[in-house]
Design an enzyme around this catalytic site. Structure first.
Site, PDB file in Angstrom:
ATOM      1  N   GLY A  42       0.792  -1.232   0.000  1.00  0.00           N
ATOM      2  CA  GLY A  42       0.000   0.000   0.000  1.00  0.00           C
ATOM      3  C   GLY A  42       0.822   1.279   0.000  1.00  0.00           C
ATOM      4  NE  ARG A 278      -2.438   9.361   2.187  1.00  0.00           N
ATOM      5  CZ  ARG A 278      -2.014   8.962   0.982  1.00  0.00           C
ATOM      6  NH1 ARG A 278      -1.277   9.774   0.237  1.00  0.00           N
ATOM      7  NH2 ARG A 278      -2.334   7.766   0.509  1.00  0.00           N
ATOM      8  CG  HIS A 459      25.440  11.523  32.260  1.00  0.00           C
ATOM      9  ND1 HIS A 459      24.794  12.666  31.835  1.00  0.00           N
ATOM     10  CD2 HIS A 459      26.765  11.838  32.365  1.00  0.00           C
ATOM     11  CE1 HIS A 459      25.687  13.636  31.705  1.00  0.00           C
ATOM     12  NE2 HIS A 459      26.890  13.159  32.019  1.00  0.00           N
TER      13      HIS A 459
HETATM   14  C1  LIG Z   1       4.526  10.660   1.699  1.00  0.00           C
HETATM   15  C2  LIG Z   1       3.969   9.943   2.898  1.00  0.00           C
HETATM   16  C3  LIG Z   1       4.802   9.673   3.970  1.00  0.00           C
HETATM   17  C4  LIG Z   1       4.307   8.996   5.082  1.00  0.00           C
HETATM   18  N1  LIG Z   1       5.149   8.765   6.119  1.00  0.00           N
HETATM   19  C5  LIG Z   1       4.691   8.135   7.212  1.00  0.00           C
HETATM   20  C6  LIG Z   1       5.563   7.864   8.297  1.00  0.00           C
HETATM   21  O1  LIG Z   1       6.751   8.192   8.270  1.00  0.00           O
HETATM   22  N2  LIG Z   1       5.059   7.223   9.369  1.00  0.00           N
HETATM   23  C7  LIG Z   1       3.747   6.853   9.434  1.00  0.00           C
HETATM   24  O2  LIG Z   1       3.342   6.273  10.451  1.00  0.00           O
HETATM   25  N3  LIG Z   1       2.893   7.089   8.417  1.00  0.00           N
HETATM   26  C8  LIG Z   1       3.337   7.719   7.315  1.00  0.00           C
HETATM   27  N4  LIG Z   1       2.487   7.954   6.272  1.00  0.00           N
HETATM   28  C9  LIG Z   1       1.086   7.507   6.390  1.00  0.00           C
HETATM   29  C10 LIG Z   1       0.974   6.011   6.078  1.00  0.00           C
HETATM   30  O3  LIG Z   1       1.509   5.754   4.800  1.00  0.00           O
HETATM   31  C11 LIG Z   1      -0.477   5.568   6.143  1.00  0.00           C
HETATM   32  O4  LIG Z   1      -1.022   5.940   7.390  1.00  0.00           O
HETATM   33  C12 LIG Z   1      -0.601   4.073   5.963  1.00  0.00           C
HETATM   34  O5  LIG Z   1      -0.088   3.690   4.727  1.00  0.00           O
HETATM   35  C13 LIG Z   1      -2.055   3.618   6.100  1.00  0.00           C
HETATM   36  O6  LIG Z   1      -2.122   2.252   5.940  1.00  0.00           O
HETATM   37  P1  LIG Z   1      -3.458   1.528   5.461  1.00  0.00           P
HETATM   38  O7  LIG Z   1      -3.163   0.066   5.501  1.00  0.00           O
HETATM   39  O8  LIG Z   1      -4.606   2.060   6.198  1.00  0.00           O
HETATM   40  O9  LIG Z   1      -3.681   1.999   3.962  1.00  0.00           O
HETATM   41  P2  LIG Z   1      -2.749   1.966   2.602  1.00  0.00           P
HETATM   42  O10 LIG Z   1      -1.349   1.862   2.977  1.00  0.00           O
HETATM   43  O11 LIG Z   1      -3.228   3.093   1.826  1.00  0.00           O
HETATM   44  O12 LIG Z   1      -3.183   0.582   1.976  1.00  0.00           O
HETATM   45  C14 LIG Z   1      -4.447   0.325   1.465  1.00  0.00           C
HETATM   46  C15 LIG Z   1      -4.335  -0.714   0.369  1.00  0.00           C
HETATM   47  O13 LIG Z   1      -5.642  -1.144   0.007  1.00  0.00           O
HETATM   48  C16 LIG Z   1      -5.702  -1.334  -1.402  1.00  0.00           C
HETATM   49  N5  LIG Z   1      -7.106  -1.225  -1.777  1.00  0.00           N
HETATM   50  C17 LIG Z   1      -7.928  -0.157  -1.677  1.00  0.00           C
HETATM   51  N6  LIG Z   1      -9.178  -0.476  -2.053  1.00  0.00           N
HETATM   52  C18 LIG Z   1      -9.147  -1.786  -2.404  1.00  0.00           C
HETATM   53  C19 LIG Z   1     -10.133  -2.708  -2.853  1.00  0.00           C
HETATM   54  N7  LIG Z   1     -11.397  -2.342  -2.986  1.00  0.00           N
HETATM   55  N8  LIG Z   1      -9.742  -3.972  -3.120  1.00  0.00           N
HETATM   56  C20 LIG Z   1      -8.455  -4.353  -2.950  1.00  0.00           C
HETATM   57  N9  LIG Z   1      -7.496  -3.543  -2.513  1.00  0.00           N
HETATM   58  C21 LIG Z   1      -7.833  -2.270  -2.240  1.00  0.00           C
HETATM   59  C22 LIG Z   1      -4.829  -0.214  -1.949  1.00  0.00           C
HETATM   60  O14 LIG Z   1      -4.382  -0.544  -3.243  1.00  0.00           O
HETATM   61  C23 LIG Z   1      -3.703  -0.181  -0.912  1.00  0.00           C
HETATM   62  O15 LIG Z   1      -2.646  -1.022  -1.294  1.00  0.00           O
HETATM   63  C24 LIG Z   1       2.952   8.597   5.122  1.00  0.00           C
HETATM   64  C25 LIG Z   1       2.106   8.845   4.034  1.00  0.00           C
HETATM   65  C26 LIG Z   1       2.613   9.511   2.935  1.00  0.00           C
HETATM   66  C27 LIG Z   1       1.698   9.756   1.777  1.00  0.00           C
HETATM   67  N1  LIG Z   2       5.947  11.187   9.383  1.00  0.00           N
HETATM   68  C1  LIG Z   2       4.682  10.809   9.265  1.00  0.00           C
HETATM   69  O1  LIG Z   2       4.116  10.131  10.107  1.00  0.00           O
HETATM   70  C2  LIG Z   2       3.906  11.207   8.043  1.00  0.00           C
HETATM   71  C3  LIG Z   2       4.555  11.748   6.953  1.00  0.00           C
HETATM   72  C4  LIG Z   2       3.797  12.102   5.848  1.00  0.00           C
HETATM   73  C5  LIG Z   2       2.434  11.906   5.855  1.00  0.00           C
HETATM   74  N2  LIG Z   2       1.827  11.385   6.943  1.00  0.00           N
HETATM   75  C6  LIG Z   2       0.357  11.205   6.963  1.00  0.00           C
HETATM   76  O2  LIG Z   2      -0.190  11.632   5.743  1.00  0.00           O
HETATM   77  C7  LIG Z   2      -1.248  12.541   5.985  1.00  0.00           C
HETATM   78  C8  LIG Z   2      -1.269  13.576   4.909  1.00  0.00           C
HETATM   79  O3  LIG Z   2      -0.170  14.488   5.058  1.00  0.00           O
HETATM   80  P1  LIG Z   2      -0.302  15.983   4.579  1.00  0.00           P
HETATM   81  O4  LIG Z   2       0.919  16.724   4.969  1.00  0.00           O
HETATM   82  O5  LIG Z   2      -0.750  15.996   3.164  1.00  0.00           O
HETATM   83  O6  LIG Z   2      -1.570  16.490   5.406  1.00  0.00           O
HETATM   84  P2  LIG Z   2      -1.692  17.323   6.764  1.00  0.00           P
HETATM   85  O7  LIG Z   2      -3.117  17.247   7.122  1.00  0.00           O
HETATM   86  O8  LIG Z   2      -0.659  16.926   7.751  1.00  0.00           O
HETATM   87  O9  LIG Z   2      -1.334  18.828   6.314  1.00  0.00           O
HETATM   88  C9  LIG Z   2      -2.013  19.470   5.277  1.00  0.00           C
HETATM   89  C10 LIG Z   2      -1.805  20.966   5.419  1.00  0.00           C
HETATM   90  O10 LIG Z   2      -2.241  21.589   4.231  1.00  0.00           O
HETATM   91  C11 LIG Z   2      -2.972  22.767   4.553  1.00  0.00           C
HETATM   92  N3  LIG Z   2      -3.862  23.043   3.399  1.00  0.00           N
HETATM   93  C12 LIG Z   2      -4.952  22.342   2.996  1.00  0.00           C
HETATM   94  N4  LIG Z   2      -5.455  22.862   1.865  1.00  0.00           N
HETATM   95  C13 LIG Z   2      -4.669  23.918   1.515  1.00  0.00           C
HETATM   96  C14 LIG Z   2      -4.660  24.853   0.423  1.00  0.00           C
HETATM   97  N5  LIG Z   2      -5.567  24.817  -0.550  1.00  0.00           N
HETATM   98  N6  LIG Z   2      -3.688  25.788   0.383  1.00  0.00           N
HETATM   99  C15 LIG Z   2      -2.749  25.849   1.373  1.00  0.00           C
HETATM  100  N7  LIG Z   2      -2.717  24.991   2.422  1.00  0.00           N
HETATM  101  C16 LIG Z   2      -3.653  24.038   2.491  1.00  0.00           C
HETATM  102  C17 LIG Z   2      -3.697  22.393   5.839  1.00  0.00           C
HETATM  103  O11 LIG Z   2      -4.082  23.516   6.567  1.00  0.00           O
HETATM  104  C18 LIG Z   2      -2.620  21.564   6.562  1.00  0.00           C
HETATM  105  O12 LIG Z   2      -1.768  22.348   7.356  1.00  0.00           O
HETATM  106  C19 LIG Z   2      -0.981  13.129   7.366  1.00  0.00           C
HETATM  107  O13 LIG Z   2      -2.198  13.405   8.004  1.00  0.00           O
HETATM  108  C20 LIG Z   2      -0.242  12.066   8.068  1.00  0.00           C
HETATM  109  O14 LIG Z   2      -1.141  11.305   8.823  1.00  0.00           O
HETATM  110  C21 LIG Z   2       2.541  11.048   8.039  1.00  0.00           C
END
Ligand SMILES: Cc1cc2nc3c(=O)[nH]c(=O)nc-3n(C[C@H](O)[C@H](O)[C@H](O)COP(=O)(O)OP(=O)(O)OC[C@H]3O[C@@H](n4cnc5c(N)ncnc54)[C@H](O)[C@@H]3O)c2cc1C
Ligand SMILES: NC(=O)c1ccc[n+]([C@@H]2O[C@H](COP(=O)([O-])OP(=O)(O)OC[C@H]3O[C@@H](n4cnc5c(N)ncnc54)[C@H](O)[C@@H]3O)[C@@H](O)[C@H]2O)c1
Length: 476
Positions: A42, A278, A459
């Protein structure tokens, strides 16, 4: 085969949530299948945590090695530091591929059946799967929906995937634009501004709300801004939103005041990363077949046992976890929810303790927290009629941080004055993402600052920053 069903448990979505649930289900003796429509692993593995942390690791090293002033203070001189964008991108892609393979093999090894296709509910205990060879129906005693989320692109913003893109394309690091606009100062905006600024890009960060990093504790956000934004090549617009973005060369961004909606400015940049949150992937899941309606933001309604709700009532044998529920959009939260769902399926009543799940932004230095911000704690205190205490300690007073030349940082502990129970802990500084787990364990066990202040820390370690904050809490 139990109870006349094909499987004890079928999980739709093989992200980290689905994977965590499947591993625990097998450990509990459940015959399990997992359905995945696209990439095993995912978002986290393919387009999220894993590749972004690989980019942060590589770009962080570039930043460190190019910081001549810092290195000189440690007595080190180094020549010109070079990097190859493509090689850094390959590091991230290769890591994602490796983790995807490891995750898939771990499921196969444990006997979890992997079914490729689009899964949807076809009734209670019934799942339809659309595969390359047509539709098939399978049955299961219990079903977990773990379908994750996709990037939210606000209206008016056109994404072409090349000049205007989301993190889905950003993690590929296909270009290093000279000037990039980042829309949003949340997790993704912050982490990518860390990557791009380390690799020499000029950044304009645009945040709609009236402060940067609005989701973080105010003190932490202020300090983080002083270190992560102000001294770097990052221009910021706050209280301003991107009303319209037109891809191309240049990318044209029309900016407007978020409150008054009045036009403010138009900027032209080389590229734009849209990091505005998201949204759940909950369309076409057949929820209507079991009478379930998503909430107004399209998340699947669940209780803390991860049971799906319909009109506030539990739908028997149907569970949902991860980003699709919108409770806490983090990888480890998704798998923790998966484990809780399986525990309940096995008849052991358990609930997710969101207060003790930590979060971190992997910037340089890092930000981490667990529990409430000071503002949230004050609100709770007002509602419940107690006072809160706040204790802070600083990296500049920590020997290990100073030995590393990394004196910028803070730990902040928020607690109940009457009982000493910890309500929230926030850390900004070197290795904050690792340091937070001590606080997370303390919160899971409802420990008080009085107990925590008596724990002995080695420490000199960075963990003494937290130790010092606990000690200050009991001293005040
Ligand atoms: C750039 C970025 C950086 C991130 N960094 C971090 C981080 O450092 N630490 C952290 O904790 N979180 C981080 N996150 C958030 C994290 O990726 C998500 O919270 C996590 O992936 C959620 O897991 P999930 O299993 O709910 O969904 P997903 O990982 O989105 O998995 C869902 C899966 O379901 C599949 N699917 C959907 N619908 C269907 C269907 N109907 N049939 C079959 N398959 C289907 C999709 O193809 C997908 O593979 C980050 C996110 C982003 C975008
Ligand atoms: N290190 C991690 O754990 C990690 C890293 C990346 C992503 N994530 C997950 O992915 C999710 C998505 O991350 P994200 O950074 O996209 O969302 P976010 O919700 O953390 O931040 C989005 C920001 O965009 C602003 N915003 C929204 N619409 C806007 C617009 N039209 N113009 C200007 N600003 C606007 C919001 O006010 C907010 O501050 C997070 O909620 C987080 O759970 C986690």
């Amino acid at each position: 085969m139990s109870h006349g069903f094909d499987y004890d448990l079928v999980i739709i979505g093989a992200g980290v949530g689905g994977h965590g649930a499947a591993l625990h289900a097998v450990a509990c003796g459940l015959k399990t299948a997992i359905i995945e429509a696209a990439d095993m692993g995912g978002t986290c593995v393919n387009r999220g945590c894993v590749p972004s942390k690989a980019l942060l690791a590589a770009s962080g090293k570039v930043r460190e090695l190019r910081n001549a002033h810092h290195l000189k203070s440690l007595g080190i001189q180094i020549g010109n530091v070079q990097f190859e964008r493509e090689a850094i991108a390959n590091h991230a892609n290769n890591l994602a591929a490796k983790i995807q393979g490891d995750l898939t093999n771990s499921l196969k090894r444990l006997g979890v059946e992997i079914i490729k296709g689009w899964g949807k509910l076809a009734g209670q205990h019934k799942i339809s799967i659309t595969t390359d060879s047509g539709e098939k129906i399978i049955t299961a005693q219990d079903i977990i929906l773990s379908t994750g989320s996709i990037p939210f692109v606000p209206p008016g913003i056109e994404v072409d995937g090349k000049t205007v893109f989301t993190s889905d394309q950003g993690v590929k690091l296909e270009t290093l634009p000279k000037w990039i606009a980042i829309i949003g100062s949340g997790y993704i905006g912050l982490e990518f501004s860390d990557i791009y600024s380390a690799l020499g890009c000029e950044i304009t960060m645009i945040e709609a709300l009236d402060q940067l990093m609005p989701g973080f504790d105010r003190d932490i956000a202020k300090l983080a801004e002083r270190t992560l934004i102000t001294p770097r090549d990052i221009e910021t617009y706050v209280g301003i939103y991107a009303k319209r973005i037109i891809p191309g060369s240049p990318v044209v961004i029309e900016l407007a005041n978020f409150k008054t909606k009045e036009d403010v400015d138009t900027i032209e940049v080389d590229a734009c990363l849209v990091a505005t949150g998201r949204i759940p992937a909950t369309k076409d899941l057949g929820l209507e077949k079991v009478g379930v309606e998503c909430d107004r933001r399209n998340f699947i309604p669940v209780n803390d046992s991860m049971a799906v709700l319909s009109g506030g009532e539990v739908v028997p044998h149907l569970w949902a976890i991860g980003d699709a529920t919108g409770k806490m959009m983090l990888a480890h939260a998704a798998s923790a929810q998966g484990i809780i769902a399986v525990e309940n399926i096995c008849g052991r009543a358990k609930e997710v303790d969101y207060d003790s799940i930590p979060a971190a932004a992997f910037t340089h230095p890092e930000i981490s927290y667990v529990g409430r911000t000071e503002a949230q704690a004050r609100e709770l205190a007002k509602e419940s009629g107690f006072e809160i205490g706040v204790a802070k300690s600083y990296y500049k007073g920590n020997s290990k941080a100073l030995a590393e030349g990394e004196g910028d940082g803070i730990a902040k502990v928020i607690y109940r004055q009457d009982t000493g129970e910890v309500l929230g802990v926030h850390i900004f500084g070197l290795h904050a993402s690792d340091l937070i787990h001590e606080a997370s364990a303390a919160m899971a066990n409802r420990q008080t600052v009085h107990t925590l202040a008596h724990l002995v820390h080695a420490h000199p370690t960075l963990s003494e920053v937290l130790d010092e904050a606990y000690k200050r809490a009991v001293a005040v």
